[in-house]
Design a protein around this motif. Structure first.
Motif, mmCIF file in Angstrom:
data_model
loop_
_atom_site.group_PDB
_atom_site.id
_atom_site.type_symbol
_atom_site.label_atom_id
_atom_site.label_comp_id
_atom_site.label_asym_id
_atom_site.label_seq_id
_atom_site.Cartn_x
_atom_site.Cartn_y
_atom_site.Cartn_z
ATOM 1 N N ALA C 41 0.842 -1.203 0.000
ATOM 2 C CA ALA C 41 0.000 0.000 0.000
ATOM 3 C C ALA C 41 0.870 1.244 0.000
ATOM 4 O O ALA C 41 2.002 1.229 0.505
ATOM 5 N N PHE C 42 0.328 2.312 -0.591
ATOM 6 C CA PHE C 42 1.018 3.596 -0.643
ATOM 7 C C PHE C 42 -0.011 4.702 -0.728
ATOM 8 O O PHE C 42 -1.021 4.559 -1.409
ATOM 9 N N GLU C 43 0.259 5.801 -0.016
ATOM 10 C CA GLU C 43 -0.531 7.016 -0.205
ATOM 11 C C GLU C 43 0.386 8.229 -0.145
ATOM 12 O O GLU C 43 1.273 8.312 0.712
ATOM 13 N N ARG C 44 0.144 9.179 -1.057
ATOM 14 C CA ARG C 44 0.864 10.453 -1.080
ATOM 15 C C ARG C 44 -0.126 11.559 -0.767
ATOM 16 O O ARG C 44 -1.119 11.734 -1.476
ATOM 17 N N SER C 45 0.129 12.328 0.267
ATOM 18 C CA SER C 45 -0.785 13.405 0.672
ATOM 19 C C SER C 45 -0.848 14.499 -0.385
ATOM 20 O O SER C 45 0.146 14.766 -1.076
#
Lengths: 142, 142, 142, 142
Positions: C41-45
């Protein structure tokens, strides 16, 4: 077992090579990787060409990364060569889509690693690898 | 012998791991390559991190390619980091310039291959590899 | 749990970002990988620079591959820059050796994956990631 | 909106996975990138093979870089494989030219990003991704 132990990997390598020797195959090379494609064990038989590691590891690595064995990879490559070519580049060139590459499952059906065998015809590579994986009490999907 | 046989490579791998176990080192990984830097055998101990193959093979490969063991590579890197960095790029990234990398010679002094050991401190990697290479009747240059 | 589940990975990502927001940090990015370094999983604000994925994934990937967290990687890089540079090339450039990279262990102490946090100072990245990993009931080694 | 927000990216990922689960598809992986091809969000379902990130991101990246979705890329590959192969090398290997890759447009028709879905047949990947993108109020071009 949810990861191939070094002890199991040794059994796979030795019994694959023993099968090949009894069947008078050419000198084989065998790679065993974990479920993330990272090498656990490798042996190259005396007399095998220098470049066998990349082929054997590629068979094992691609099987684990794509989630299908070498026979299914070959069929996909025959039907849609550009897809397998793209996947190979995506995986840094470490995909060798012919029989002799295996997903390895435990008795519960979980993927615990992969195996790649290279050195004789793809069909012989397949037969030798199946013998090795079964000798370790694991399930080959080639 | 002008090339490490698979049988000799197996002795090197096993005796390196045995030495480490007796000395209560961390789980080691051991790569054996021929005089062209091509992999003959590799084993990663249970419990070692996923990335150990690249480090162990790099120690063996760089030793053979540069013609000096890991200790001499480290000394060169301390004195002239840009040279080692450039050599690493030239060799496709397969150079790990610290102790634990060995040139292996036969009794006549010919280079017959290389060995790379990774997993504990560089000094312990060095001691374990020396034990393994000597157990195969060969001469380590670490 | 011997592998970070997607559900646990979501908790890690969200609670890392929540921690950062409460502490008024800059917009963070968070990567969660399995024990083989493969992305879960990955998230970039919103507001974070375009290149954050490579830094966050690199922190996570390098931690798992080397078997040490970002703080220990930084210390090794300060002491022996050429070793970390060589390891980075060996791992295909996917190593970012500063705090904010974590090995993640389960309650039994087994490595189940890695986490990388990037976007603020390394110390703040470290604090946010620790909060996220603990929120998922796992043990950070940063 | 001229860039997919993290909130919209989360909707895309979740609704793509929800669609797949209801339709009893294999475990999917979903990547969302901005209009420059840089990753905003990714999730890999439990049970998916290790290598899914490279395929899902490649579908999203190639769509944005070429300006056409995965179906049009496949048609081009069928007609002119060498062009797609050359583009793949030009884009650093991050192109996977099959259905399941999307350009994403806002209501005004501007490209705001891309999406890549991988895990089942290309046709099922396509259907799941369309559902996810529409759930975020955006327009898929697959």
């Amino acid at each position: 077992m949810n990861r191939i132990s070094l002890e199991a990997a040794r059994v796979i390598v030795r019994e694959t090579l023993n099968h090949a020797e009894k069947a008078k195959m050419k000198p084989l090379s065998v790679a065993v990787v974990d479920a993330g494609g990272h090498l656990i064990a490798f042996e190259r038989s005396d007399g095998a060409p220098a470049g066998r590691f990349d082929l054997a590891r590629g068979k094992a690595y691609g099987s684990v990364m794509l989630g299908i064995g070498g026979t299914a990879q070959r069929d996909r490559a025959e039907a849609q060569a550009y897809f397998i070519a793209a996947a190979n580049v995506a995986y840094g060139g470490k995909l060798v889509p012919v029989p002799g590459g295996f997903i390895v499952r435990n008795a519960e059906g979980d993927v615990v690693g992969g195996v790649g065998v290279s050195g004789d015809t793809s069909e012989n590579d397949l037969a030798a690898g199946e013998a090795g994986i079964k000798a370790a009490g694991l399930v080959p999907e080639g």
